[in-house]
Motif scaffolding. Structure first.
Motif, PDB file in Angstrom:
ATOM      1  N   ASP A 148       0.592   4.034  -2.872  1.00 37.41           N
ATOM      2  CA  ASP A 148       0.296   5.431  -2.529  1.00 37.41           C
ATOM      3  C   ASP A 148       1.382   6.362  -3.057  1.00 37.41           C
ATOM      4  N   ALA A 160      -5.993  10.389  -6.823  1.00 37.97           N
ATOM      5  CA  ALA A 160      -5.761  10.256  -5.377  1.00 37.97           C
ATOM      6  C   ALA A 160      -7.045  10.324  -4.566  1.00 37.97           C
ATOM      7  N   LYS A 216       0.834  -1.206   0.000  1.00 35.67           N
ATOM      8  CA  LYS A 216       0.000   0.000   0.000  1.00 35.67           C
ATOM      9  C   LYS A 216       0.870   1.257   0.000  1.00 35.67           C
TER      10      LYS A 216
END
Length: 491
Positions: free
Chosen positions: A208, A219, A204
């Protein structure tokens, strides 16, 4: 290890955001010291776009930095970890001969990786020497600059430094370091590494970071990881279509050689096709033709399926639902690619609007080109100027029938004949880095120390759609004895 001297310079505006990721993703690693660095190639157009100082890079201090002998203050040199499928087989990889010295922030606020390729052994070298030979580094410089001029997303080459070393390959070769500039070096293989060797939190974290760096527009999406997958698939479909439209063959489309940013990366055994043949392979190691010209779209889809697999834990908490989401998006690649390719092929034939039969018209031309061993680039150049050469293709009855259908097709659009010609001129390059001309430039540079041949070649390649008198020399085909061409990785 030779202690590195920190240099305070105003040339690079460095940041190190990748170094803020978890330690699993990289190893801090200084470049190796080289005995006698010398600048042999410097990319002035790239220097200008990055807002760098050419005089500084040409200075002794600049050469020391480009060779890795000195480190800029604020730099956090590191080798990136990644994995990947090489010819279909999964393995642990990583930067085995490259060090990221930082991320340059341009005056416009753009962020680019600055990487030294051929800078010595890292923990990921797997028994290799971490070095690079001059020929392959100059080759990457030439091909990547040609790709950029053709309007194809690509990493670029800032400089080539000779190191004063002799490195062992098939013989003793002069050593070199290439400074590569990229939007980032995050690969499908980086995600495979996180998925296989990390945990879901580190996966993750990487996702990100990638979204923030390359896809900030998604986003705030409800399922931003699904949007990430969609964006990567879209960029790759457009990229591979651009490759096919100019006859570019990457040579090693392993998953570690597919950049998430959508840039062409890792110019090893790549080359441009002369005679049109979907089965064309140049790489000496691609014995089965896995990465042949005609297979590139299928391989891209396969690689993207591997990328989608890494994202499954992030797409949905239910594994079956995550798999359905991933499969749906990966299956969209074929149509996205087809749309981009058809659009590009229409432009190559001067067609502005869309008709259902366009695909058949295009495929019939390509089939004839294959049958008559026609040169890919020169055929479209000849069509652009309606100068049918005395060859097997243009002399055939089937081509004359096709030509009549094509001319009739052009009448079924509101744009003028002159507009079609201009569209074709801007879509069909007069010049590509033909293999025998690349070798001509490399031989002069490596064996004779004469870089003027390469400089003139690069100048001609910088304006591929100019159709200048100077470019005629570079558009000539190789002699028959030079057509059994093979390329090598250079590692």
């Amino acid at each position: 290890m030779v202690e590195k001297k920190a240099i305070i310079g105003t040339c690079f505006n460095l940041d190190n955001s990748y170094a803020n990721l978890s330690d699993i993703f990289f190893t801090r690693q200084n470049p190796s010291h080289v005995p006698s660095p010398k600048l042999v190639a410097l990319n002035y157009s790239l220097i200008k776009s990055l807002g760098l100082d050419a005089k500084f890079l040409q200075s002794n201090e600049g050469v020391k930095i480009l060779s890795g002998n000195d480190i800029l203050e604020g730099s956090v040199p590191l080798a990136q970890a990644y994995a990947g499928h090489q010819f279909g087989h999964f393995t642990m990889l990583g930067d085995g001969r490259a060090v990221l010295i930082g991320e340059h922030i341009t005056p416009q606020g753009e962020r680019f990786d600055i990487q030294l390729k051929g800078s010595g052994i890292t923990p990921y070298s797997r028994g290799g020497d971490g070095k690079a030979a001059l020929g392959p580094m100059l080759r990457e410089y030439i091909i990547s600059e040609a790709m950029n001029a053709l309007g194809i997303p690509t990493t670029r080459s800032l400089a080539v430094i000779t190191t004063g070393e002799s490195i062992i390959r098939e013989s003793y070769l002069p050593g070199a370091i290439l400074t590569r500039v990229a939007s980032s070096h995050i690969r499908v293989g980086t995600f495979q590494f996180a998925s296989r060797f990390g945990n879901v939190y580190e996966l993750k974290e990487l996702a990100d970071y990638t979204i923030n760096r390359h896809f900030s527009n998604v986003a705030d999406k409800e399922n931003k990881y699904l949007s990430l997958l969609q964006e990567v698939i879209k960029r790759q479909a457009e990229l591979i279509a651009k490759w096919q439209l100019v006859g570019f063959i990457h040579g090693v489309m392993n998953t570690d050689n597919m950049a998430i940013s959508g840039e062409t990366i890792d110019y090893g055994p790549c080359a441009f096709m002369d005679v049109y043949d979907p089965a064309t392979v140049f790489s000496s190691i691609d014995i089965q033709g896995r990465y042949a010209y005609g297979n590139q779209p299928k391989i891209a889809a396969w690689n993207l399926a591997r990328f989608a697999e890494t994202l499954l834990p992030l797409l949905h908490t239910n594994e079956d639902e995550a798999l359905k989401l991933a499969q749906k998006e990966v299956s969209s690649f074929a149509e996205l690619y087809k749309s981009s390719w058809l659009s590009g092929m229409r432009a190559k034939l001067g067609i502005f609007n869309e008709e259902a039969q366009d695909k058949l018209l295009i495929e019939d031309l390509l089939s004839m080109m294959h049958k008559h061993s026609a040169d890919y680039t020169n055929t479209f150049s000849a069509l652009t100027f309606d100068k049918r050469e005395d060859n097997a293709l243009f002399s055939s009855i089937e081509f004359n029938r096709w030509y009549e259908l094509w001319q009739e097709r052009l009448t079924r659009q509101p744009e003028s004949k002159e507009s079609s010609i201009q569209l074709m001129k801007s879509s069909n390059p007069a010049i590509i880095p033909r293999n025998h001309r690349v070798e001509e430039a490399l031989e002069a540079a490596v064996k004779k120390g004469d870089y003027s041949v390469m400089d003139e070649f690069l100048d001609a390649l910088s304006r591929p759609y100019a159709y200048s008198k100077k470019q005629e020399y570079y558009s000539t085909l190789p002699e028959p004895s030079n057509r059994s061409y093979r390329t090598f990785c250079g590692t």
